[in-house]
Design a protein around this motif. Structure first.
Motif, short mmCIF file in Angstrom:
data_model
loop_
_atom_site.label_atom_id
_atom_site.label_comp_id
_atom_site.label_asym_id
_atom_site.label_seq_id
_atom_site.Cartn_x
_atom_site.Cartn_y
_atom_site.Cartn_z
N LEU A 1 0.84 -1.19 0.00
CA LEU A 1 0.00 0.00 0.00
C LEU A 1 0.87 1.24 0.00
O LEU A 1 1.93 1.27 0.61
N SER B 1 4.75 -2.20 3.78
CA SER B 1 4.15 -0.88 3.49
C SER B 1 4.57 0.18 4.50
O SER B 1 3.90 1.21 4.61
N ARG C 1 -6.68 0.64 -2.31
CA ARG C 1 -6.23 -0.25 -1.23
C ARG C 1 -6.95 -1.59 -1.30
O ARG C 1 -6.35 -2.66 -1.13
N ASP D 1 -2.66 6.03 -1.70
CA ASP D 1 -3.73 5.18 -2.24
C ASP D 1 -5.08 5.59 -1.67
O ASP D 1 -5.21 5.80 -0.45
#
Length: 399
Positions: free
Chosen positions: A158, A229, A167, A162
């Motif tokens: 992610l 992420s 997502r 986003d």
């Protein structure tokens, strides 16, 4: 696990082919840098790192650096960093890393990341005379060809920018990769599941999506979890702590809390706090990037320009070797031989601190671990409030 202090835990991470003491920092190593066999596969400063890792006599000057490379992280995506030929690519995949003569002195563990972020951004693997579409099957094949001890599924990390729909789309795509990953791998292999999300809602959604896609429980399916992420938040202690706390709670609620948790791409000043929250392993290239930027570590928190470094203040094997001190002063033909030793020194600083943390945890003394955390962050106002918050969350609260 041999000892626990609050949420922090110390023990061993075992696979069929390696054992690492935890909590453990795995330095990122790029084994294949577009070079030739005679040049230890090339790569400037990357080459010097590999010379330390493989005990190259002219580089190590009789010292042993294996304690800093007991476990390393490499990535399928590293193959995209250099404009290699197809012939070289096939050679790289022809023999596992530790079976190669060039790396025969390396007996550490190898965690091979799928490299999803870079590969999916680039759309595949490309070289000077070839292009490859990358699938979960192709990534798994490269991980096995490297000889990885721990493998992880291809994923779509992610991004902070986003939106919700993106997502959801990335989560569903990653879940599909996980389904393919399980079809390719066996229970004899050590396989980790990537987790993505910055809070409990996001992580719950991610894990639920994976479970629904697999149509089977996660328990008994994976050997560990890897939280990703987070690199865009490497300087945001609040978000890092929230994400790790959320992952630990979600895993515990699903009866998965006894399995190891790895955090991708994070080390440095937040490392003691992530240990306090129960993280078992980390990987990082920060030691390398700091050296490339001419920074010499004086502690887990601080660096100075290399020109201002006082080598007498450090007792790592790099700084205790006069020939390497001379290299770091610039008395070399190539810049890689200046910055390579600096990188290994920077790594030693982090590994020594993590060893100290393990020793504190092995006492099982909660007050001693709390004192360690307080001392580490006492004079650092920007981090201190996060240290106190972590202490209150994970140890017996006292203020």
């Amino acid at each position: 696990m041999s000892d626990e202090v609050g949420e922090a835990r110390v023990g061993e991470l075992k696979t069929a082919s390696m054992t690492l003491q935890t909590p453990h920092l795995l330095p990122v190593v790029n084994f294949y840098c577009g070079g030739t066999r005679n040049s230890l596969y090339g790569g400037g400063i990357f080459r010097t790192i590999k010379e330390f890792l493989s005990s190259h006599p002219e580089t190590v000057h009789g010292r042993d650096y294996s304690e800093f490379f007991k476990g390393v992280m490499s990535s399928v995506a590293a193959l995209t960093d250099f404009n290699i030929t197809q012939e070289r690519y096939l050679d790289y995949l022809g023999t596992p890393i530790r079976d190669r003569v060039e790396f025969s002195d390396f007996d550490g563990g190898l965690f091979v990341d799928s490299g999803g972020y870079k590969i999916l951004q680039k759309g595949g693997l490309s070289g000077s005379n070839f292009d490859l579409n990358v699938s979960q099957k192709a990534v798994y094949g490269i991980q096995r060809a490297f000889g990885g001890d721990i493998l992880v599924n291809l994923d779509s990390p992610l991004s902070p920018n986003d939106d919700y729909e993106t997502r959801v789309q990335k989560t569903e795509q990653t879940a599909e990769y996980v389904r393919e990953f399980l079809a390719l791998t066996t229970r004899e292999e050590s396989r980790y599941l990537t987790i993505h999300g910055h809070n409990r809602t996001m992580i719950d959604r991610f894990l639920t999506t994976v479970e629904h896609t697999l149509n089977r429980p996660l328990k008994g399916t994976f050997d560990g979890f890897a939280l990703g992420s987070l690199v865009p938040y490497k300087d945001d202690m609040g978000t890092l702590i929230e994400a790790v706390t959320a992952a630990k709670k979600e895993l515990a609620d699903r009866d998965l809390g006894d399995l190891p948790l790895h955090v991708f791409g994070i080390s440095g000043r937040v490392l003691p706090l992530l240990v306090a929250l129960g993280v078992d392993s980390f990987d990082s290239a920060s030691y390398l990037h700091a050296a490339i930027n001419g920074k010499y570590s004086t502690s887990l928190f601080d660096t100075v320009p290399l020109s201002q470094a006082i080598f007498d203040d450090c007792h790592c094997p790099v700084c205790e070797t006069e020939a390497l001190r001379s290299d770091m002063r610039g008395n070399t033909r190539y810049q890689k031989d200046v910055l390579g030793p600096v990188a290994v020194h920077n790594l030693a600083v982090q590994q020594f601190e993590l060893k100290k943390i393990r020793e504190v945890l092995q006492t099982g003394d909660q007050d001693r671990f709390r004192s360690y955390l307080e001392e580490m962050y006492r004079d650092r106002p920007a981090s201190r409030k996060f240290a106190y918050r972590t202490i209150n969350k994970t140890l017996e609260p006292y203020f």
